[in-house]
Scaffold this active site. Structure first.
Site, PDB file in Angstrom:
ATOM      1  N   GLY A   1      36.077 -35.139  60.555  1.00 24.84           N
ATOM      2  CA  GLY A   1      35.724 -36.463  60.512  1.00 24.84           C
ATOM      3  C   GLY A   1      36.567 -37.295  59.743  1.00 24.84           C
ATOM      4  O   GLY A   1      37.061 -36.724  58.619  1.00 24.84           O
TER       5      GLY A   1
ATOM      6  N   ASP B   1      20.847 -43.812  64.974  1.00 26.17           N
ATOM      7  CA  ASP B   1      22.270 -43.466  65.737  1.00 26.17           C
ATOM      8  C   ASP B   1      21.852 -42.244  66.468  1.00 26.17           C
ATOM      9  O   ASP B   1      22.562 -41.224  66.520  1.00 26.17           O
ATOM     10  CB  ASP B   1      23.355 -43.048  64.759  1.00 26.17           C
ATOM     11  CG  ASP B   1      24.593 -42.928  65.232  1.00 26.17           C
ATOM     12  OD1 ASP B   1      24.767 -43.664  66.294  1.00 26.17           O
ATOM     13  OD2 ASP B   1      25.661 -42.349  64.735  1.00 26.17           O
TER      14      ASP B   1
ATOM     15  N   LYS C   1      28.498 -30.028  53.876  1.00 21.67           N
ATOM     16  CA  LYS C   1      29.045 -31.411  54.268  1.00 21.67           C
ATOM     17  C   LYS C   1      29.770 -31.762  52.930  1.00 21.67           C
ATOM     18  O   LYS C   1      29.126 -32.182  52.214  1.00 21.67           O
ATOM     19  CB  LYS C   1      28.236 -32.468  54.896  1.00 21.67           C
ATOM     20  CG  LYS C   1      28.767 -33.717  55.233  1.00 21.67           C
ATOM     21  CD  LYS C   1      27.604 -34.584  55.800  1.00 21.67           C
ATOM     22  CE  LYS C   1      28.492 -35.866  56.567  1.00 21.67           C
ATOM     23  NZ  LYS C   1      27.476 -36.532  57.419  1.00 21.67           N
TER      24      LYS C   1
END
Length: 234
Positions: free
Chosen positions: A19, A143, A39
């Site tokens: 991303g 979220d 990550k």
């Protein structure tokens, strides 16, 4: 043959998700063979105080959670200069990283539509249990959406991505808009909506409304409606 790259005890594998802010690699623990999702944050995404604060919140929140329906944090660190050079661009020097539990059955976004009420009920009760655990001490997820709900091999749901968490321990206010629709569906930073508009609660749009546990419950309601009806209510 390329030289193996290690972040902490994890051998770095292929990129499984990429991303604007980070890349997620498959990782394997060198001793136990356990899989992990690693990550790696792009250093240019940490140029602002808000971004660095958000990353610290996410790591601190995940580290403080221990629940069967929330991804576990294994390890964290930063790519040093030598490893960055040796990786030939795969790992940017000074990039923060953290290793999480690997949940390999995809997300609710990718899953086939639920076949029965009992399946929807089980997923939603598991999510409520995870939210109760987070709300009890860590913070507001802010979220909730199908992309952030992973499925374990046994079919249980697992909450992930605390990048927009509103920490109860933080006394820093978050910037919000006065109702302007953001260009991106999920954006952060000064003066922008925090969350995903199609699942966001009214208080995520307005400065005069307080963010709290009910913010996640609103998003939960939208998600629940979508699971039952195959479309969002709005």
């Amino acid at each position: 043959m390329h030289e193996a790259l290690y972040l902490g005890p994890f051998e770095l594998g292929e990129v499984i998700q990429s991303g604007g802010m980070a890349k997620i690699h498959r990782g394997v623990h060198r001793y136990s063979g356990e899989l992990a999702a690693i990550k790696v944050i792009k250093p240019d995404q940490l140029s602002s105080t808000n971004r660095r604060r958000a990353l610290r919140r996410e790591i601190q929140t995940i580290a403080g959670l221990d629940h069967p329906h929330i991804v576990r944090l294994y390890d964290l660190g930063e790519v040093d200069e030598a490893l960055g050079a040796r990786s030939q661009g795969v790992l940017p020097a000074n990039a923060p990283w953290y290793a999480m539990e690997f949940v390999n059955s995809g997300s609710l976004l990718e899953a086939p539509p639920p076949k029965s009420w009992s399946q929807v009920k089980r997923w939603m009760l598991e999510l409520l249990d995870a939210l109760a655990h987070a709300h009890a001490g860590a913070g507001i997820h802010r979220d909730l959406k199908p992309e952030n709900l992973l499925l374990r091999e046994d079919g249980r749901v697992c909450l992930t991505d605390f990048g927009l968490v509103k920490s109860f321990a933080s006394d820093q206010p978050d910037a919000q808009t006065n109702g302007e629709l953001p260009k991106d569906s999920s954006v952060t930073g000064s003066g922008t909506f925090l969350g995903t508009p199609r699942y966001g609660a009214p208080e995520q749009w307005r400065k005069d409304m307080k963010i709290g546990p009910t913010t996640d419950i609103y998003s939960f309601g939208v998600l629940f409606f979508e699971m039952l009806c195959g479309r969002r209510p709005f």
